[in-house]
Design an enzyme around this catalytic site. Structure first.
Site, short mmCIF file in Angstrom:
data_model
loop_
_atom_site.label_atom_id
_atom_site.label_comp_id
_atom_site.label_asym_id
_atom_site.label_seq_id
_atom_site.Cartn_x
_atom_site.Cartn_y
_atom_site.Cartn_z
N LYS A 160 -11.81 3.45 11.47
CA LYS A 160 -11.25 2.41 10.58
C LYS A 160 -11.38 1.03 11.22
O LYS A 160 -11.62 0.03 10.54
CB LYS A 160 -9.78 2.72 10.28
CG LYS A 160 -9.09 1.68 9.38
CD LYS A 160 -9.82 1.47 8.06
CE LYS A 160 -8.94 0.81 7.00
NZ LYS A 160 -8.35 -0.46 7.39
N GLU B 10 -16.46 -5.09 7.68
CA GLU B 10 -15.92 -5.86 6.55
C GLU B 10 -15.89 -7.36 6.87
O GLU B 10 -16.23 -8.19 6.03
CB GLU B 10 -14.52 -5.35 6.22
CG GLU B 10 -13.77 -6.14 5.17
CD GLU B 10 -12.30 -5.75 5.16
OE1 GLU B 10 -11.46 -6.66 5.29
OE2 GLU B 10 -11.99 -4.54 5.04
N MET C 11 0.82 -1.21 0.00
CA MET C 11 0.00 0.00 0.00
C MET C 11 0.85 1.26 0.00
O MET C 11 0.57 2.21 -0.71
CB MET C 11 -0.95 0.01 1.20
CG MET C 11 -2.21 -0.81 1.00
SD MET C 11 -3.44 -0.58 2.30
CE MET C 11 -3.96 1.11 2.02
#
Length: 299
Positions: free
Chosen positions: A171, A178, A11
């Site tokens: 987050k 998720e 990332m």
């Protein structure tokens, strides 16, 4: 703007590329030195040490950390401290536990440094599609790094959600959700896979992308998986977790909030490491698609 960057993994390096494409000057450093050529090819500047990286940046300096959560973050902060000047800003864009971010923010504030926690979602697709940024910090600190936030994020994909710790808290919850979504897809497709009907799972993913209430980017990624391999026979149903689901469950318990779906999805991941299952194969493939996470093949 100009900023330093430490952490050039799958990332981090893509974030450097997106920043340089957006016209920012990025001075990157990696202890291993392995990404030097990639940084230069991306149009960035490569520094041979933390001290050199900071010397190449104007004050007040902005340094982005994109390293694994836990001790690596604290170690990098400790290594940077001797070279920082009052007013410098550290941005932690990794998946740190929000309580750790609060502790780090308080420590740095006591030394006259700024700290911002930037929860980052988007995985390996963020380079082209942009990231979703959930940012916590004092307004004056967040403003210092906002040009980078706007470049990294999709349109409307950046939000200053609150004080230090709030970014990583949001987050954390995002990743907990998720977990539940991945588990639901995995279980649903296992039911269809086990049924008496000769179902074309690839065609069904394509169908559900049009007008269905369960359509999502994850479903699009699953369609991509099935277009490449219908059976998943060569994929081991081993699903790793990187910590955020555990933190979400622990926090839910502390807040007396029932979170059975997220909790059970976490426990199912643990179960996946003991015995192969079709639903775990689906989740392993999806995590590889959106985040480049490693898959384990059958021996």
């Amino acid at each position: 703007m100009e900023l330093g960057f430490i952490g050039l993994g799958r990332m981090g390096l893509n974030m450097v590329r997106r920043l340089t494409r957006g016209g920012h000057r990025v001075v990157a450093y990696s202890p291993s030195g392995r990404q030097r050529d990639a940084v230069l090819e991306a149009g960035g500047v490569y520094a041979n040490s933390r001290e050199e990286m900071l010397a190449l940046l104007p004050s007040p300096r902005v340094i982005w950390l994109m390293v694994p959560s836990g001790p690596p973050v604290d170690e990098n902060i400790d290594d940077l401290l001797p070279f920082l000047s009052p007013g410098d800003l550290l941005v932690d864009g990794g998946n740190s536990f929000f309580r750790d971010s609060q502790r780090r923010g308080a420590r740095l504030a006591s030394l006259n440094f700024h700290y911002v926690d930037a929860g980052t979602s988007g995985g390996i697709w963020g380079l082209e599609n942009g990231y979703c940024l959930m940012v916590g910090g004092a307004p004056e600190a967040v403003t210092m790094a906002e040009p980078a936030f706007y470049t990294l994020a999709q349109q409307d994909g950046y939000l200053h959600v609150g004080p230090v710790g709030a970014g990583h808290f949001v987050k954390m919850v995002h990743n907990g959700i998720e977990y539940g979504m991945l588990q639901a897809y995995g279980e649903g497709f296992e039911i269809m896979h086990a049924s008496e009907f000769p179902l074309d799972l690839h065609a069904i993913t394509q169908l559900w992308e049009h007008g269905s209430v369960v359509r999502s980017w994850l479903l699009e990624l699953l369609e991509r998986v099935f277009s490449q391999e219908q059976s998943l026979e060569q994929v081991r149903g081993f699903v790793e977790d990187s910590g955020e689901g555990r933190w979400t469950v622990d926090t839910a318990i502390q807040l007396n909030v029932p979170a059975p779906v997220i909790t059970l999805s976490l426990l199912t991941r643990l179960r996946s490491r003991q015995e192969d299952s079709y639903s775990a194969k689906v989740i392993a493939e999806l995590r590889n698609q959106f985040g480049g996470h490693e898959m384990k093949s059958k021996e």
